[in-house]
Write a protein that holds these residues in place. Sequence first.
Motif, short mmCIF file in Angstrom:
data_model
loop_
_atom_site.label_atom_id
_atom_site.label_comp_id
_atom_site.label_asym_id
_atom_site.label_seq_id
_atom_site.Cartn_x
_atom_site.Cartn_y
_atom_site.Cartn_z
N ASN A 148 2.31 30.56 31.16
CA ASN A 148 2.07 28.39 31.13
C ASN A 148 1.53 27.73 29.99
O ASN A 148 1.64 27.23 30.10
CB ASN A 148 0.53 28.55 32.06
N CYS A 151 5.22 27.75 28.61
CA CYS A 151 6.61 27.24 29.97
C CYS A 151 7.39 25.63 29.32
O CYS A 151 8.54 26.33 29.95
CB CYS A 151 6.20 28.01 30.91
N GLY A 152 6.42 25.19 29.17
CA GLY A 152 6.67 23.52 28.87
C GLY A 152 7.61 23.24 27.20
O GLY A 152 7.69 22.46 27.35
N GLY A 154 9.72 25.19 26.04
CA GLY A 154 11.04 25.13 25.70
C GLY A 154 11.85 26.37 24.30
O GLY A 154 12.66 26.60 24.45
N ALA A 376 9.45 34.50 36.00
CA ALA A 376 8.97 32.66 36.35
C ALA A 376 9.69 31.98 34.80
O ALA A 376 10.60 30.89 35.43
CB ALA A 376 7.96 32.55 35.11
N LEU A 377 10.93 32.34 33.84
CA LEU A 377 11.89 31.58 32.84
C LEU A 377 13.33 32.49 33.04
O LEU A 377 13.72 33.39 32.09
CB LEU A 377 11.27 31.28 31.83
N GLU A 379 16.32 31.48 32.78
CA GLU A 379 17.39 30.95 31.46
C GLU A 379 17.01 31.77 30.39
O GLU A 379 18.07 30.53 29.35
CB GLU A 379 17.82 29.78 31.78
N PRO A 408 14.90 25.84 29.30
CA PRO A 408 14.92 25.39 29.60
C PRO A 408 12.80 25.06 30.37
O PRO A 408 12.83 25.63 30.77
CB PRO A 408 15.54 25.14 31.40
N ALA A 409 12.51 23.86 29.57
CA ALA A 409 11.01 23.36 29.70
C ALA A 409 10.54 23.79 31.25
O ALA A 409 11.51 23.31 31.79
CB ALA A 409 10.13 22.60 29.26
N SER A 410 9.49 23.96 31.75
CA SER A 410 9.65 24.54 32.80
C SER A 410 8.14 24.10 32.92
O SER A 410 7.10 24.08 32.28
CB SER A 410 9.66 25.77 33.06
N PRO A 411 7.75 23.46 34.49
CA PRO A 411 5.95 23.70 34.77
C PRO A 411 5.35 24.53 35.35
O PRO A 411 6.05 25.95 34.92
CB PRO A 411 5.80 22.63 36.12
N LEU A 413 3.07 28.07 36.27
CA LEU A 413 2.20 28.80 37.64
C LEU A 413 1.90 28.53 38.25
O LEU A 413 0.72 28.40 37.30
CB LEU A 413 3.05 30.02 37.01
#
Length: 416
Positions: A148, A151-152, A154, A376-377, A379, A408-411, A413
Amino acid sequence: MTIPSAQGRSGRAPLSSPIDTDGPRVSLYSPEFAADPHAAYRAMRERYGALVPVELAAGVPATLVIGYYTALQIMNDPDHFPADPRVWQRDVPDDCPVLPMMQWRPNALRNAGKEHARYRQVNTAGLDKVDQYRLHDTIAKLAIPLINSFCGDGSADLVRQYAFPLAFAVLNAMLGCPAELAQQAATGMAAIFEGVDADRGNQLLIGAMAELIQLKRVEPGDDITSRMLLHPAGLSDTEMVHQLGTLYGAGIEPQQNLIVNTLLLILTDERFGGSVLGGSLVTRDALDEVLFNDPPMANFCLSYPRQPILIDNVWLPAHQPVVISMAACNADPQIAANQYAGNRSHLSWGAGPHVCPASSMAYLIAQDAIDQLLDALPEIRLACTPDDLTWRPGPFHRALTALPITFPASPPLPQL
């Protein structure tokens, strides 16, 4: 005492000792070796066979074992190849950068015979009662906040931002070590592995472990340290300091390298990248291939012959270091296989009486760490070409300086 040739070369005349050679030695601590050790191992095998004259640091000669069956004989013969370095280190200067990594300590790693057995039983008693189901949950709880944290963005460096802090936190949880003492221990152990200001690193590690022991004598818990302190062998505080130091040495740097080297394989090899993410090949198979080809401790399992000894038609001198190259032995053409999935014949956990007692836990921690990240990621991609990656110099480890990724940036977890 003569050991029969491990490679059936008994017809050859005995060679002079690699320690006493007048020819050039292979430097195991140079940036050039770190950049491409496999090419170096191939050249060693062509020139020297199973036993190679090397330097572990400037002026520190050793014999490197790169033959699989020769290594097995040595690791399974502690009577002739004990792990006690005390005679050797009498002539080693105090500022030798590899001395803290190699010197005698009252622990299982650097002793033989009854003392080794006494220390090892305490270590295994502490490790064997680790609840691996609870450990699985602990890894997830520690991995998610780390993921976390980036993850935002990128992008991330998986060495600095994930593998090291996760291995560090998991080990601390198992040992019941508070954060401030753990940080001091990690700083000390890093200096020992790097061989830079290693003596100060040694003192930092010893000081942190001494404080942890005093804490656990007053406030024992359900952790490895407390169980070891309560063992009927009754280790002294000094002995306990060195058992815990060994666990820190094994539980941070090699664990970090196992996670990172496996992630590198997954990110750069189509056989694993597509298969692992697609589900047809499990992370465990990628771990096994890394343990063959790029083990986190490439050269280790030190021993010091009690007397001059003939092995593979080479005389090895008494009390001089013999180092097993797990990486090179695993690639020995006599045993090398193209199929690694499910193959556990590598020597990366060692062999014989000093075989790693925590291999199942190391597998579990690395596998869960990798699976948490890929779940979680999914890609993630390498942020540079493989040729742009750099490896940290050092005679013992196989360690990247960084593993940069993009995704890719992700929200965030949800926290467990």
